[in-house]
Design a protein around this motif. Structure first.
Motif, mmCIF file in Angstrom:
data_model
loop_
_atom_site.group_PDB
_atom_site.id
_atom_site.type_symbol
_atom_site.label_atom_id
_atom_site.label_comp_id
_atom_site.label_asym_id
_atom_site.label_seq_id
_atom_site.Cartn_x
_atom_site.Cartn_y
_atom_site.Cartn_z
ATOM 1 N N ARG A 3 0.863 -1.181 0.000
ATOM 2 C CA ARG A 3 0.000 0.000 0.000
ATOM 3 C C ARG A 3 0.894 1.224 0.000
ATOM 4 N NH1 ARG A 3 -4.939 -0.146 3.661
ATOM 5 N NH2 ARG A 3 -5.782 -1.019 1.750
ATOM 6 N N LEU A 4 0.719 2.049 -1.035
ATOM 7 C CA LEU A 4 1.414 3.328 -1.099
ATOM 8 C C LEU A 4 0.508 4.394 -0.502
ATOM 9 C CD1 LEU A 4 2.858 3.295 -4.735
ATOM 10 C CD2 LEU A 4 4.001 2.682 -2.624
ATOM 11 N N PHE A 5 1.089 5.278 0.287
ATOM 12 C CA PHE A 5 0.365 6.388 0.880
ATOM 13 C C PHE A 5 0.866 7.675 0.236
ATOM 14 C CE2 PHE A 5 0.456 3.081 4.094
ATOM 15 C CZ PHE A 5 -0.849 3.066 4.564
ATOM 16 N N PHE A 6 -0.013 8.394 -0.445
ATOM 17 C CA PHE A 6 0.319 9.665 -1.069
ATOM 18 C C PHE A 6 -0.410 10.776 -0.333
ATOM 19 C CE2 PHE A 6 0.499 6.586 -4.546
ATOM 20 C CZ PHE A 6 1.715 6.886 -5.138
ATOM 21 N N LEU A 7 0.325 11.731 0.197
ATOM 22 C CA LEU A 7 -0.298 12.929 0.757
ATOM 23 C C LEU A 7 -0.282 13.996 -0.318
ATOM 24 C CD1 LEU A 7 0.906 13.318 4.430
ATOM 25 C CD2 LEU A 7 -1.440 13.195 3.603
ATOM 26 N N MET A 8 -1.445 14.418 -0.728
ATOM 27 C CA MET A 8 -1.571 15.405 -1.790
ATOM 28 C C MET A 8 -2.085 16.710 -1.199
ATOM 29 S SD MET A 8 -0.446 13.540 -4.160
ATOM 30 C CE MET A 8 -0.581 14.744 -5.459
ATOM 31 N N PRO A 9 -1.577 17.850 -1.692
ATOM 32 C CA PRO A 9 -1.922 19.139 -1.085
ATOM 33 C C PRO A 9 -3.351 19.606 -1.348
ATOM 34 C CG PRO A 9 -0.481 19.462 -2.966
ATOM 35 C CD PRO A 9 -0.578 17.989 -2.739
ATOM 36 N N ASN A 10 -3.960 19.138 -2.454
ATOM 37 C CA ASN A 10 -5.317 19.620 -2.755
ATOM 38 C C ASN A 10 -6.078 18.591 -3.593
ATOM 39 O OD1 ASN A 10 -4.529 20.018 -5.521
ATOM 40 N ND2 ASN A 10 -3.576 21.942 -4.871
ATOM 41 N N LEU A 11 -7.345 18.872 -3.785
ATOM 42 C CA LEU A 11 -8.238 17.958 -4.495
ATOM 43 C C LEU A 11 -7.836 17.785 -5.955
ATOM 44 C CD1 LEU A 11 -10.845 16.278 -4.219
ATOM 45 C CD2 LEU A 11 -12.110 18.320 -4.865
ATOM 46 N N HIS A 32 -7.948 4.507 -2.669
ATOM 47 C CA HIS A 32 -8.767 4.877 -1.516
ATOM 48 C C HIS A 32 -8.332 6.257 -1.025
ATOM 49 C CE1 HIS A 32 -9.216 0.518 -1.607
ATOM 50 N NE2 HIS A 32 -7.905 0.434 -1.456
ATOM 51 N N ALA A 33 -9.242 7.213 -1.024
ATOM 52 C CA ALA A 33 -8.921 8.574 -0.596
ATOM 53 C C ALA A 33 -9.572 8.887 0.748
ATOM 54 C CB ALA A 33 -9.395 9.583 -1.643
ATOM 55 N N ILE A 34 -8.823 9.631 1.566
ATOM 56 C CA ILE A 34 -9.325 10.085 2.868
ATOM 57 C C ILE A 34 -9.010 11.566 2.993
ATOM 58 C CG2 ILE A 34 -9.067 9.907 5.367
ATOM 59 C CD1 ILE A 34 -8.392 7.006 5.047
ATOM 60 N N GLU A 130 -4.789 18.414 3.694
ATOM 61 C CA GLU A 130 -4.235 17.545 2.655
ATOM 62 C C GLU A 130 -5.137 16.324 2.480
ATOM 63 O OE1 GLU A 130 0.052 16.976 2.397
ATOM 64 O OE2 GLU A 130 0.258 18.307 4.119
ATOM 65 N N ILE A 131 -4.967 15.654 1.360
ATOM 66 C CA ILE A 131 -5.752 14.459 1.052
ATOM 67 C C ILE A 131 -4.812 13.270 1.022
ATOM 68 C CG2 ILE A 131 -7.222 13.319 -0.651
ATOM 69 C CD1 ILE A 131 -8.092 16.134 -1.537
ATOM 70 N N LEU A 132 -5.192 12.212 1.720
ATOM 71 C CA LEU A 132 -4.406 10.977 1.727
ATOM 72 C C LEU A 132 -4.996 10.034 0.689
ATOM 73 C CD1 LEU A 132 -2.214 9.181 3.012
ATOM 74 C CD2 LEU A 132 -3.988 8.332 4.553
ATOM 75 N N LEU A 133 -4.149 9.611 -0.240
ATOM 76 C CA LEU A 133 -4.552 8.633 -1.255
ATOM 77 C C LEU A 133 -3.780 7.356 -1.000
ATOM 78 C CD1 LEU A 133 -6.144 8.017 -3.864
ATOM 79 C CD2 LEU A 133 -4.137 8.797 -5.128
ATOM 80 N N MET A 134 -4.507 6.264 -0.771
ATOM 81 C CA MET A 134 -3.888 4.954 -0.561
ATOM 82 C C MET A 134 -4.060 4.141 -1.834
ATOM 83 S SD MET A 134 -5.144 4.137 3.323
ATOM 84 C CE MET A 134 -6.850 4.531 3.008
ATOM 85 N N VAL A 135 -2.967 3.539 -2.282
ATOM 86 C CA VAL A 135 -2.977 2.777 -3.529
ATOM 87 C C VAL A 135 -2.423 1.389 -3.243
ATOM 88 C CG1 VAL A 135 -2.182 2.708 -5.912
ATOM 89 C CG2 VAL A 135 -2.535 4.912 -4.800
#
Length: 165
Positions: A3-11, A32-34, A130-135
């Protein structure tokens, strides 16, 4: 799987990453986004109960411990049969299966209300907007996907975790 966790600054940047991952062949059900409660995740695949809670971990532990307890109960029933009944090896299997099922259900009910502790490290960033995207991707694709995302989105912060089997 990893599982990769990406913290993205915006939508918008998160939507771009999702589109790039889908172009690379990552299915939507592996994304999966949180986000914080006051943010909308329009157009993004939201994380479900399995990603947000300790449900999967609870199922594993409950089935394992329940299976062992059930097998021990079956062994006791075979060793000391009640009321003169003759029990065979099937009692061990039935006890183990019943224990595993009961343990899995009870543990799942308890752990479905406990938040996923893997997400603790990202809590402050999520609350900050921030938005957390799990891949979820196969282990052999981790480096390629990380490189792809960092080349197009150097603002992304990436972490990797091993998923339970």
């Amino acid at each position: 799987m990893r599982r990769l966790f990406f913290l993205m600054p915006n939508l918008e940047s998160c939507r771009q990453v999702v589109a790039e991952l889908e172009d690379e062949g990552v299915p939507e059900h592996h994304l999966h986004a949180i986000a914080s409660l006051d943010q909308s995740l329009d157009g993004l695949p939201e994380a479900g109960v399995l990603q947000k809670t300790e449900l999967a971990h609870g199922l594993e532990w409950g089935a394992g411990l329940g299976g062992v307890a059930g097998m021990l109960g079956g062994l006791l029933a075979v060793s000391f049969p009640p009321a003169g009944l003759v029990l065979g090896g099937g009692a061990l299997l039935v006890g183990a299966a019943a224990g595993a099922g009961f343990g899995a259900v009870v543990s799942a009910l308890l752990s479905s209300h406990e938040h996923n502790h893997d997400l603790d490290a990202f809590q402050r960033a999520i609350e900050a907007g921030e938005i957390l995207l799990m891949v979820d991707i196969p282990r052999q694709r981790v480096d390629k996907i990380r490189e792809l995302i960092l080349n197009h989105h150097p603002e992304a912060h990436i972490g990797v975790a091993k998923l339970p089997a």
